[in-house]
Write a protein that holds these residues in place. Sequence first.
Motif, short mmCIF file in Angstrom:
data_model
loop_
_atom_site.label_atom_id
_atom_site.label_comp_id
_atom_site.label_asym_id
_atom_site.label_seq_id
_atom_site.Cartn_x
_atom_site.Cartn_y
_atom_site.Cartn_z
N HIS A 1 -24.47 19.36 21.85
CA HIS A 1 -25.50 18.59 21.15
C HIS A 1 -26.65 19.50 20.72
CE1 HIS A 1 -24.09 14.46 21.40
NE2 HIS A 1 -23.71 14.66 22.65
N ALA A 2 -27.03 20.42 21.59
CA ALA A 2 -28.11 21.35 21.24
C ALA A 2 -27.70 22.23 20.07
CB ALA A 2 -28.46 22.22 22.45
N GLY A 3 -26.43 22.64 20.04
CA GLY A 3 -25.94 23.46 18.94
C GLY A 3 -25.99 22.71 17.62
N LEU A 4 -25.66 21.42 17.64
CA LEU A 4 -25.72 20.61 16.43
C LEU A 4 -27.16 20.47 15.95
CD1 LEU A 4 -23.97 18.93 14.48
CD2 LEU A 4 -24.48 16.94 15.89
N HIS A 5 -28.08 20.29 16.90
CA HIS A 5 -29.49 20.20 16.54
C HIS A 5 -29.97 21.50 15.90
CE1 HIS A 5 -33.68 19.05 16.65
NE2 HIS A 5 -33.98 20.06 17.42
N GLU A 6 -29.55 22.63 16.42
CA GLU A 6 -29.93 23.92 15.85
C GLU A 6 -29.39 24.06 14.43
OE1 GLU A 6 -31.96 26.29 16.86
OE2 GLU A 6 -32.50 25.03 18.57
N GLN A 7 -28.20 23.55 14.19
CA GLN A 7 -27.64 23.59 12.84
C GLN A 7 -28.50 22.77 11.87
OE1 GLN A 7 -23.34 23.07 12.31
NE2 GLN A 7 -23.08 23.40 14.50
N ARG A 8 -29.00 21.64 12.34
CA ARG A 8 -29.86 20.82 11.48
C ARG A 8 -31.16 21.55 11.16
NH1 ARG A 8 -28.30 15.70 10.66
NH2 ARG A 8 -26.82 14.72 12.10
N LEU A 9 -31.75 22.18 12.17
CA LEU A 9 -32.98 22.93 11.93
C LEU A 9 -32.74 24.10 10.98
CD1 LEU A 9 -34.53 23.08 15.53
CD2 LEU A 9 -35.14 21.53 13.65
N SER A 10 -31.63 24.78 11.16
CA SER A 10 -31.30 25.92 10.30
C SER A 10 -31.05 25.46 8.86
CB SER A 10 -30.05 26.64 10.83
OG SER A 10 -30.30 27.19 12.11
N LEU A 11 -30.39 24.30 8.72
CA LEU A 11 -30.12 23.78 7.38
C LEU A 11 -31.43 23.43 6.67
CD1 LEU A 11 -28.05 22.88 5.28
CD2 LEU A 11 -27.99 20.64 6.41
N HIS A 12 -32.34 22.83 7.40
CA HIS A 12 -33.63 22.48 6.80
C HIS A 12 -34.37 23.74 6.35
CE1 HIS A 12 -37.33 20.25 6.08
NE2 HIS A 12 -37.99 21.13 6.82
N ALA A 13 -34.38 24.76 7.20
CA ALA A 13 -35.05 26.00 6.85
C ALA A 13 -34.36 26.69 5.68
CB ALA A 13 -35.08 26.94 8.06
N ALA A 14 -33.03 26.66 5.68
CA ALA A 14 -32.28 27.28 4.59
C ALA A 14 -32.54 26.57 3.27
CB ALA A 14 -30.79 27.27 4.90
N THR B 1 -20.29 14.56 12.09
CA THR B 1 -20.02 15.20 13.37
C THR B 1 -20.83 14.56 14.49
OG1 THR B 1 -19.49 17.32 12.31
CG2 THR B 1 -20.10 17.39 14.64
N SER B 2 -22.10 14.28 14.21
CA SER B 2 -22.96 13.67 15.21
C SER B 2 -22.44 12.30 15.63
CB SER B 2 -24.38 13.54 14.66
OG SER B 2 -25.26 13.03 15.65
N ALA B 3 -21.99 11.51 14.66
CA ALA B 3 -21.45 10.18 14.97
C ALA B 3 -20.17 10.29 15.79
CB ALA B 3 -21.18 9.41 13.67
N ALA B 4 -19.33 11.26 15.45
CA ALA B 4 -18.09 11.46 16.20
C ALA B 4 -18.38 11.93 17.63
CB ALA B 4 -17.19 12.46 15.48
#
Length: 261
Positions: A96-109, A223-226
């Motif tokens: 779950h933490a890894g998915l959250h980091e992906q969201r933060l990275s996507l926003h920054a990107a 992915t989050s829903a799954a």
Amino acid sequence: MRSREAGGQVRLRPVDLARIVGVSTQQIRNYADAGILPPTERTAAGYRRFETRHREAMLTYRVMAKGFGWDAARSIMQALHADGLPAALTIVDARHAGLHEQRLSLHAAAEALEAVAGQTSEMPGPPSSAMRIGEVAAYLGVRTSALRVWESAGLLMPQREAGTGYRRYGAADVRDARMVNMLRQGRYPLPQIRAVLDGLRRTGSTAELRAAIAERHAALDRTSAAMLEGAARLHRYVTEDLSVTEDPRVTEDLPDPSGSA
């Protein structure tokens, strides 16, 4: 043939378990040997004796794999059966933490890419000359081989020096290389990156870029829903009285890519 014994547990043969989710009996044995299923008892003749809890473990593993991935789902079940719930939850929390980091990275990107897309004249280093491939690679922090791969895929189109044939990257080429590098770090496939760059070069618009980012957001949502569904299934597995559950069926085929555990 299934049979119900004292305590409400249903005795199942390997073939019974296999039919529940549409896998082979050999895969059932592999699941048991890998620790994905809880320990099994054996009959006097050496045959495994599966029960309701084994059926639930197998279905839990396959539902979790939709969101957590096969490797993580396998590790969660193995940790649960070998070391207990806290060990399994550690892996769940990490995913779950890894998915959250992906969201933060996507926003920054997304913010960075919008900025880079509008930079057609900014040029690191001396403004009077273009950059060679080694200089661009050093500027981006990538290998020169990566730049060549991106060029082969049609993502970069540097000019060539007359006589020597050396690549020369102008301001727009450096901008494109920066965008490719950012998008690759965000796990975008090369064909999607090409669509982004083609649209930018053709119209100067970032519409394709925004569409790519929106699609990535949607993928993370799926992915989050799954993962939520998988976590709910895991909670059911570790808290329910499995002796009274009915036989569930997997309604969506989800083949294990490993062909085994």
